[in-house]
Write an enzyme that holds these catalytic residues in place. Sequence first.
Site, mmCIF file in Angstrom:
data_model
loop_
_atom_site.group_PDB
_atom_site.id
_atom_site.type_symbol
_atom_site.label_atom_id
_atom_site.label_comp_id
_atom_site.label_asym_id
_atom_site.label_seq_id
_atom_site.Cartn_x
_atom_site.Cartn_y
_atom_site.Cartn_z
ATOM 1 N NE ARG A 176 0.818 -88.200 9.946
ATOM 2 C CZ ARG A 176 -1.127 -87.865 9.573
ATOM 3 N NH1 ARG A 176 -1.326 -86.569 8.744
ATOM 4 N NH2 ARG A 176 -1.831 -88.809 9.746
ATOM 5 C CB CYS B 134 -2.738 -81.095 9.646
ATOM 6 S SG CYS B 134 -4.423 -80.461 9.858
ATOM 7 N NE ARG C 13 -8.499 -89.962 9.436
ATOM 8 C CZ ARG C 13 -7.451 -88.807 8.751
ATOM 9 N NH1 ARG C 13 -7.836 -88.473 7.974
ATOM 10 N NH2 ARG C 13 -6.591 -88.324 8.991
ATOM 11 C CG HIS D 217 -4.621 -86.539 13.704
ATOM 12 N ND1 HIS D 217 -3.971 -87.378 13.175
ATOM 13 C CD2 HIS D 217 -4.553 -85.282 11.903
ATOM 14 C CE1 HIS D 217 -3.567 -87.752 11.890
ATOM 15 N NE2 HIS D 217 -4.052 -85.735 11.592
ATOM 16 C CG ASP E 80 -6.864 -78.421 11.047
ATOM 17 O OD1 ASP E 80 -6.860 -78.565 9.966
ATOM 18 O OD2 ASP E 80 -7.916 -79.302 11.938
ATOM 19 C CD GLN F 90 -0.615 -83.298 10.651
ATOM 20 O OE1 GLN F 90 -1.740 -84.521 9.967
ATOM 21 N NE2 GLN F 90 1.003 -82.700 10.427
#
Length: 314
Positions: A297, A269, A101, A128, A229, A131
Site C-alpha cells: 500500500r 485486504c 475515506r 476501494h 474480505d 487496495q
Amino acid sequence: MAHFLKETDFSREQVNEIFSLAHSFKKGRGRHTPPSLKGQSWAMIFSKSSTRTRVSFDVGINELGGHPLFLNKNDIQLGRSETVSDTAKVLSRFLHGLIVRTYAHSEIEELAAEGSIPVINALTDFLHPCQIYTDAFTLAERWGTEGNFLQSLKGKRLAYFGDTANNMANSWILGGAHFGMEIVLCGPESYKPGSEIDELLEKEGLPKNYVFTSDPKEAAKGADVLYTDTWVSMGQEAEAAEKIALMQPFGVTSELMALANEGAYFMHCLPAYEGKEVTKEVLDSPASIIFDEAENRLHVQKAIMAVLAQGLRA
Ligand code: CP
Ligand code: NVA
C-alpha cells in the site's frame, strides 16, 4: 485536474508507469526517494476507521517530502454539516491534495468536482481503488517483469468469496476488467453484484469480465488467486448477525485452496476475521501474501501521489 476515484482513472499505460515507480520506491526505500511532494501539504479526511490506509498515506507523504494532515471528519466543520462544496473550495486554498475515506461515493465525486486539487479515494461504500492497485501490483511483482506489469495479469483468474456486493468486490470487477483479468464471484444469491457496477463497466467501455456462482468448489477450481474480505463492512454493523449467518458456506479453507491452480495465492485486504471469512490455517499458510499486500500500500500510493503531483506542477 486528475483524480484517483476509481480504477479506470488511470489508463493501462499509466498503471504500468505507476507500478514501475512503486517498484523503484520499494527497492530504494531508506535510500534516496525523489521529494515529489516537497513543499506540499496533503490532508486525509476520514469518516471511518483505518490502520493500513491511514498509516501508509501518512508515512508515504512524509517520505515524499510533503506534510501530512489527518482530519477526522467529526473534528472539522464538514462533520457539523458545512457543505462538501464549501469544504472542497476552502481546502483547495490551503492544500495540494486530499485523501478521503467516506461512505457515499458521491461525496468524493463532489469534493473532486468542487475543489481544485487532486482527490484520492481511500475507500467508499462503492469502491476501494488504492487496495485493488496494490493487490494487482503485488501479483505482478510475482508474475511479471519490470516495465510490463499489466501483461502478466492478463487472463489470470481471481476468485472472490463472501460479500460479492461490497466495495472490494466492485473494485475487483472494475479493476479486473481494466487489467484484463477474469473474476469469479462466489457468495449468496442475495449478495450478487448490483446493477451500479455493471452500468459503470458499460460506461467505461469495458467487457463484463466476471461470472457469479454460489458454489465455492466451482469458483475455486482453475483460480490463480483466492481472495476474500470481511463479511461485515464498516457501516453495516446493524446487519452483522444476519450476514454472518448467510456467509457461512463461503469462508476460505485449506480444502478450497487445494482446488485452485498449483501455486495459487491467498489474498485479503485486511483486517481479517479469523474463523469467519478465512481460517487461521490459510492466513498463516505459505500461499498467503497478506502482509506483502499490506506493505505494498505504501509503495503504490506513493507512486499514485507522485504522478498526481506531477500534474500539479505541469
Ligand atoms: N485494507 C484497508 O484499507 O485497511 P484499513 O481499513 O486498515 O485502512
Ligand atoms: N469491505 C471492507 C474493506 C475494509 C478495508 C469495508 O468497507 O469495511
